[in-house]
Design a protein around this motif. Structure first.
Motif, PDB file in Angstrom:
ATOM      1  N   LEU A 422      63.422  40.004  37.238  1.00 22.34           N
ATOM      2  CA  LEU A 422      64.317  40.577  36.219  1.00 22.34           C
ATOM      3  C   LEU A 422      64.654  39.490  35.200  1.00 22.34           C
ATOM      4  O   LEU A 422      65.045  38.376  35.560  1.00 22.34           O
ATOM      5  CB  LEU A 422      65.608  41.094  36.891  1.00 22.34           C
ATOM      6  CG  LEU A 422      66.591  41.793  35.959  1.00 22.34           C
ATOM      7  CD1 LEU A 422      66.056  43.171  35.531  1.00 22.34           C
ATOM      8  CD2 LEU A 422      67.952  41.972  36.638  1.00 22.34           C
ATOM      9  N   ASP A 423      64.479  39.847  33.925  1.00 23.82           N
ATOM     10  CA  ASP A 423      64.691  38.861  32.856  1.00 23.82           C
ATOM     11  C   ASP A 423      66.192  38.747  32.568  1.00 23.82           C
ATOM     12  O   ASP A 423      66.726  39.410  31.670  1.00 23.82           O
ATOM     13  CB  ASP A 423      63.923  39.321  31.599  1.00 23.82           C
ATOM     14  CG  ASP A 423      64.000  38.281  30.488  1.00 23.82           C
ATOM     15  OD1 ASP A 423      64.447  37.133  30.767  1.00 23.82           O
ATOM     16  OD2 ASP A 423      63.642  38.612  29.340  1.00 23.82           O
ATOM     17  N   VAL A 424      66.879  37.910  33.343  1.00 22.71           N
ATOM     18  CA  VAL A 424      68.339  37.807  33.230  1.00 22.71           C
ATOM     19  C   VAL A 424      68.775  36.377  33.526  1.00 22.71           C
ATOM     20  O   VAL A 424      68.162  35.692  34.359  1.00 22.71           O
ATOM     21  CB  VAL A 424      69.014  38.798  34.206  1.00 22.71           C
ATOM     22  CG1 VAL A 424      68.738  38.458  35.656  1.00 22.71           C
ATOM     23  CG2 VAL A 424      70.523  38.904  33.974  1.00 22.71           C
ATOM     24  N   ASP A 425      69.775  35.912  32.810  1.00 29.07           N
ATOM     25  CA  ASP A 425      70.405  34.642  33.185  1.00 29.07           C
ATOM     26  C   ASP A 425      71.918  34.802  33.031  1.00 29.07           C
ATOM     27  O   ASP A 425      72.402  35.880  32.671  1.00 29.07           O
ATOM     28  CB  ASP A 425      69.859  33.459  32.372  1.00 29.07           C
ATOM     29  CG  ASP A 425      70.142  33.583  30.887  1.00 29.07           C
ATOM     30  OD1 ASP A 425      71.172  34.192  30.530  1.00 29.07           O
ATOM     31  OD2 ASP A 425      69.342  33.076  30.067  1.00 29.07           O
ATOM     32  N   GLU A 426      72.654  33.728  33.273  1.00 26.63           N
ATOM     33  CA  GLU A 426      74.121  33.861  33.314  1.00 26.63           C
ATOM     34  C   GLU A 426      74.731  34.201  31.956  1.00 26.63           C
ATOM     35  O   GLU A 426      75.874  34.647  31.887  1.00 26.63           O
ATOM     36  CB  GLU A 426      74.777  32.597  33.899  1.00 26.63           C
ATOM     37  CG  GLU A 426      74.393  31.293  33.235  1.00 26.63           C
ATOM     38  CD  GLU A 426      73.170  30.663  33.893  1.00 26.63           C
ATOM     39  OE1 GLU A 426      72.174  31.399  34.116  1.00 26.63           O
ATOM     40  OE2 GLU A 426      73.198  29.458  34.168  1.00 26.63           O
ATOM     41  N   ASN A 427      73.974  34.012  30.879  1.00 29.36           N
ATOM     42  CA  ASN A 427      74.484  34.359  29.555  1.00 29.36           C
ATOM     43  C   ASN A 427      74.172  35.795  29.148  1.00 29.36           C
ATOM     44  O   ASN A 427      74.647  36.273  28.118  1.00 29.36           O
ATOM     45  CB  ASN A 427      73.903  33.409  28.500  1.00 29.36           C
ATOM     46  CG  ASN A 427      74.387  31.996  28.741  1.00 29.36           C
ATOM     47  OD1 ASN A 427      75.577  31.787  28.975  1.00 29.36           O
ATOM     48  ND2 ASN A 427      73.474  31.034  28.742  1.00 29.36           N
ATOM     49  N   SER A 428      73.356  36.458  29.948  1.00 26.04           N
ATOM     50  CA  SER A 428      73.010  37.859  29.633  1.00 26.04           C
ATOM     51  C   SER A 428      74.246  38.740  29.772  1.00 26.04           C
ATOM     52  O   SER A 428      75.218  38.374  30.435  1.00 26.04           O
ATOM     53  CB  SER A 428      71.946  38.376  30.606  1.00 26.04           C
ATOM     54  OG  SER A 428      70.805  37.559  30.603  1.00 26.04           O
ATOM     55  N   ILE A 429      74.150  39.904  29.154  1.00 30.17           N
ATOM     56  CA  ILE A 429      75.202  40.917  29.309  1.00 30.17           C
ATOM     57  C   ILE A 429      74.581  42.131  30.001  1.00 30.17           C
ATOM     58  O   ILE A 429      73.591  42.689  29.508  1.00 30.17           O
ATOM     59  CB  ILE A 429      75.788  41.307  27.939  1.00 30.17           C
ATOM     60  CG1 ILE A 429      76.536  40.093  27.343  1.00 30.17           C
ATOM     61  CG2 ILE A 429      76.692  42.522  28.055  1.00 30.17           C
ATOM     62  CD1 ILE A 429      77.213  40.347  26.011  1.00 30.17           C
ATOM     63  N   LEU A 430      75.134  42.490  31.158  1.00 30.78           N
ATOM     64  CA  LEU A 430      74.607  43.637  31.892  1.00 30.78           C
ATOM     65  C   LEU A 430      75.177  44.917  31.302  1.00 30.78           C
ATOM     66  O   LEU A 430      76.392  45.048  31.150  1.00 30.78           O
ATOM     67  CB  LEU A 430      74.979  43.545  33.377  1.00 30.78           C
ATOM     68  CG  LEU A 430      74.572  42.271  34.120  1.00 30.78           C
ATOM     69  CD1 LEU A 430      74.997  42.355  35.597  1.00 30.78           C
ATOM     70  CD2 LEU A 430      73.071  42.016  34.030  1.00 30.78           C
ATOM     71  N   VAL A 431      74.293  45.851  30.951  1.00 34.85           N
ATOM     72  CA  VAL A 431      74.715  47.108  30.341  1.00 34.85           C
ATOM     73  C   VAL A 431      74.276  48.262  31.243  1.00 34.85           C
ATOM     74  O   VAL A 431      73.097  48.386  31.564  1.00 34.85           O
ATOM     75  CB  VAL A 431      74.091  47.278  28.933  1.00 34.85           C
ATOM     76  CG1 VAL A 431      74.443  48.645  28.345  1.00 34.85           C
ATOM     77  CG2 VAL A 431      74.538  46.162  28.004  1.00 34.85           C
ATOM     78  N   LEU A 432      75.239  49.072  31.644  1.00 34.82           N
ATOM     79  CA  LEU A 432      74.931  50.225  32.504  1.00 34.82           C
ATOM     80  C   LEU A 432      75.304  51.500  31.762  1.00 34.82           C
ATOM     81  O   LEU A 432      76.452  51.686  31.346  1.00 34.82           O
ATOM     82  CB  LEU A 432      75.729  50.108  33.813  1.00 34.82           C
ATOM     83  CG  LEU A 432      75.620  51.270  34.793  1.00 34.82           C
ATOM     84  CD1 LEU A 432      74.168  51.524  35.224  1.00 34.82           C
ATOM     85  CD2 LEU A 432      76.494  51.004  36.025  1.00 34.82           C
ATOM     86  N   LYS A 433      74.317  52.401  31.615  1.00 29.12           N
ATOM     87  CA  LYS A 433      74.534  53.658  30.881  1.00 29.12           C
ATOM     88  C   LYS A 433      74.686  54.835  31.842  1.00 29.12           C
ATOM     89  O   LYS A 433      74.315  54.756  33.011  1.00 29.12           O
ATOM     90  CB  LYS A 433      73.315  53.959  29.994  1.00 29.12           C
ATOM     91  CG  LYS A 433      72.943  52.903  28.988  1.00 29.12           C
ATOM     92  CD  LYS A 433      71.682  53.359  28.235  1.00 29.12           C
ATOM     93  CE  LYS A 433      71.186  52.306  27.272  1.00 29.12           C
ATOM     94  NZ  LYS A 433      69.925  52.718  26.619  1.00 29.12           N
ATOM     95  N   ASN A 434      75.151  55.937  31.277  1.00 24.30           N
ATOM     96  CA  ASN A 434      75.160  57.228  31.973  1.00 24.30           C
ATOM     97  C   ASN A 434      75.984  57.258  33.251  1.00 24.30           C
ATOM     98  O   ASN A 434      75.597  57.872  34.251  1.00 24.30           O
ATOM     99  CB  ASN A 434      73.714  57.689  32.239  1.00 24.30           C
ATOM    100  CG  ASN A 434      73.008  58.031  30.937  1.00 24.30           C
ATOM    101  OD1 ASN A 434      73.523  58.805  30.126  1.00 24.30           O
ATOM    102  ND2 ASN A 434      71.861  57.415  30.705  1.00 24.30           N
TER     103      ASN A 434
END
Ligand code: FES
Length: 571
Positions: A422-434
């Motif tokens: 998963l292309d994620v690091d600690e600066n990413s923002i997790l977005v959850l829809k629906n």
């Protein structure tokens, strides 16, 4: 109120066949004739259920209320309504809050009661009962079930907020399976609701600060004998409230709602407070908007040092003086003249309160945290608003710009969050829809989604997370919730893509998707909903009529009150 004016006389005071029928069938419960003789009939609205463990002691509590009603010369009648146990009910108890409120409203109006005692405990049972009662507007008083005793595990005090910590420790391999099971038993060691300032405790404080319960009701532990005393005194008091004709609308003024917003800021209450307070205001006809919360609460510091924002538990808050001690601290801010169910004002009730432990309840001058309340964010990602609880967030993330990692729904999140690539690091923002009111449906408490395993293992403890869902009142983190309009309604959240930059600027109340208006418009035109709509049953009704989070997520046709009159009286 004259006895002949009692609403219940429309049943039990009748002559002829109808009166005979109303009284005769009641007598099969062993009730003497004189008990129908002009006494205020008090309904005890009970959410007891073994499927709602937080309310499983409510039969005892109802007995205590019953004694109080009898002592004051009333006639108690207990009746059940649907109960909502936060931990067992699927898909989410919030789906049914409005359904329970309908049950409560219709049960009260259809029956011969002059006043009502609402027995509330687990999260949604409180707003559901208050909402339903508001739509009838009889004299009503709330008795809360009280929090559990503080849990103890490995020598430390624990409560529901530790579930998140235990889970992350377990996922990181720091807690064994056996320890995990032991923690379960250690946490829930008495009757009552969650022992932290989660949603149930927040709701208990909400009703007390609104003036709907006797002072001190919120914090007495369920297992403490004084909880039954509180129930008994409330049973006595409701009889007098009927005689005084002190109705919900007399207590629930705009100023009372403002008091509740200030109290919630001072205690670090749950973000769910916003939804429930808006819905209650909608029922009683008080003009309250999402935008009101921030200005009313922003002057109030956090004085209660309670988990999840602080260190202590509801039991500690009770020993420290309970909510009355907090209200006294807020004296300079509150509308002191608001009347409460005991017939006294907010100011009079707070007058004699004392604080016995300044570690638990600090002062306004030297607060536990100057940042409190629930702050309202605006921007192109949430045109109608979103909420964040700053006291539960990480200060360093309150102004943050990062790349979105998008999950289209909760199933997508569960399938991919722990994938090593998963292309994620600690600066990413997790977005959850629906996961909004219509999208899930019911708006589940998944907004404080667990962090990707690979980041947990790196020692990351918090990230910015954004969704149209809710967060448990026991949760914490830099979590933006209740994004409105929700993704299922085609809000901007619906068209966020992986790699988009998002700016969160909490001090300036901004949540912005860094995508041009033209690009947003083009994406919206191409957007298609992923949400399936139920074609029958309550869920169908709910999805057709539920309002967005910024309005309180009530059903549109339930807003307001129909009063206590029975429209067609065929008997
Ligand atoms: Fe009932 Fe927390 S699960 S209050």
């Amino acid at each position: 109120m004259e006895e002949t004016m009692l609403r219940s006389r429309g049943w039990f005071g009748r002559s002829g066949k109808d009166g005979f029928i109303y009284r005769a069938w009641m007598k099969n419960q062993g009730i003497p004739a004189e008990d129908f003789d002009g006494k205020p009939v008090i309904g005890i609205c009970n959410t007891w259920s073994e499927l709602t463990p937080c309310n499983a002691h409510f039969r005892e509590l109802a007995d205590a209320v019953r004694r109080g009603v009898l002592e004051a010369g009333g006639f108690p009648v207990e009746f059940p309504v649907m109960s909502l146990g936060e931990t067992l009910i699927k898909p989410t108890a919030m789906l049914y809050r409005n359904l329970v409120s309908m049950d409560v409203e219709e049960s009260i109006r259809a029956n011969p009661v002059d006043g009502v005692v609402l027995l509330c405990g687990c999260d949604k049972t409180t707003p559901a009962l208050v909402m339903g009662a508001c739509s009838v507007n009889l004299p009503s008083i709330v008795v809360s079930g009280g929090p559990m005793l503080t849990g103890r595990f490995k020598g430390k005090s624990i409560g529901t907020s530790d579930v998140w910590r235990f889970n992350e420790a377990y996922r990181k391999g720091e807690l064994s399976q056996e320890e995990f099971i032991e923690a379960e038993a250690s946490m829930c060691r008495s009757q009552g609701h969650c022992a932290v300032m989660g949603t149930a405790s927040t709701m208990a404080c909400m009703v007390e600060s609104l003036g709907l319960s006797l002072p001190g009701n919120a914090a007495i532990p369920a297992a403490d004998s004084r909880r039954k005393v509180m129930a008994r005194l409330s049973g006595r008091r409701i009889v007098d409230m009927v005689r005084e004709d002190l109705k919900l609308s007399d207590v629930l003024t705009r100023e009372a709602f403002e008091n509740a917003i200030m109290a919630n800021a001072a205690i670090g209450g749950s973000t769910n407070f916003v939804l429930h307070l808006l819905a209650i205001a909608g029922r009683i006809g008080v003009d309250l908007k999402l935008d009101d919360f921030d200005p009313i609460s922003s002057r109030i510091p956090l004085v209660a040092n309670l988990q999840p924002s602080g260190a202590y538990f509801m039991e500690d808050m009770y020993y420290a003086g309970g909510l009355p001690a907090v209200m006294k601290e807020l004296t300079g801010f509150l509308h002191a003249g608001c009347i409460t169910v005991n017939g006294k004002t907010v100011g009079q009730n707070a007058e004699k309160a004392e604080c016995y432990n300044r570690d638990v309840i600090a002062t306004v001058e030297k607060p536990f945290n100057p940042q409190s309340g629930i702050w309202i964010l605006k921007g192109n990602l949430c045109e109608h608003g979103a909420v964040i609880k700053p006291s539960a967030a990480t200060p360093a993330l309150m102004q943050h710009r990062g790349k979105a990692v998008v999950f289209e729904d909760i199933e997508d999140y569960k399938a991919r969050v722990d994938l090593p690539d998963l292309d994620v690091d600690e600066n990413s923002i997790l977005v959850l829809k629906n996961v909004g009111p219509k999208g899930y449906p019911g708006m589940p408490e998944v907004g404080n989604m667990s962090l990707p395993k690979k980041l947990l293992q790196k020692g990351v403890t918090d990230m910015v997370r954004i969704s149209d869902g809710r967060m448990s009142g026991t949760g914490f983190g830099t979590v933006v919730l209740h994004v409105s309009p929700e993704a299922a309604e085609g809000g901007a959240l619906a068209v966020v893509r992986d790699g988009d930059y998002i700016t969160l600027d909490v001090p300036n109340r901004v949540l912005r998707l860094e995508v041009s208006d033209e690009e947003l418009e083009a994406r919206r035109k191409a957007w298609q909903t992923r949400v399936s709509y139920a074609d029958r049953g309550y869920v169908h009704l709910y999805q057709q009529h539920v309002e967005q989070a910024h309005l309180g997520a009530d059903l549109d046709f339930l807003k307001g009150s129909s009063g206590s009159s029975v429209v067609r009286d065929s008997h």
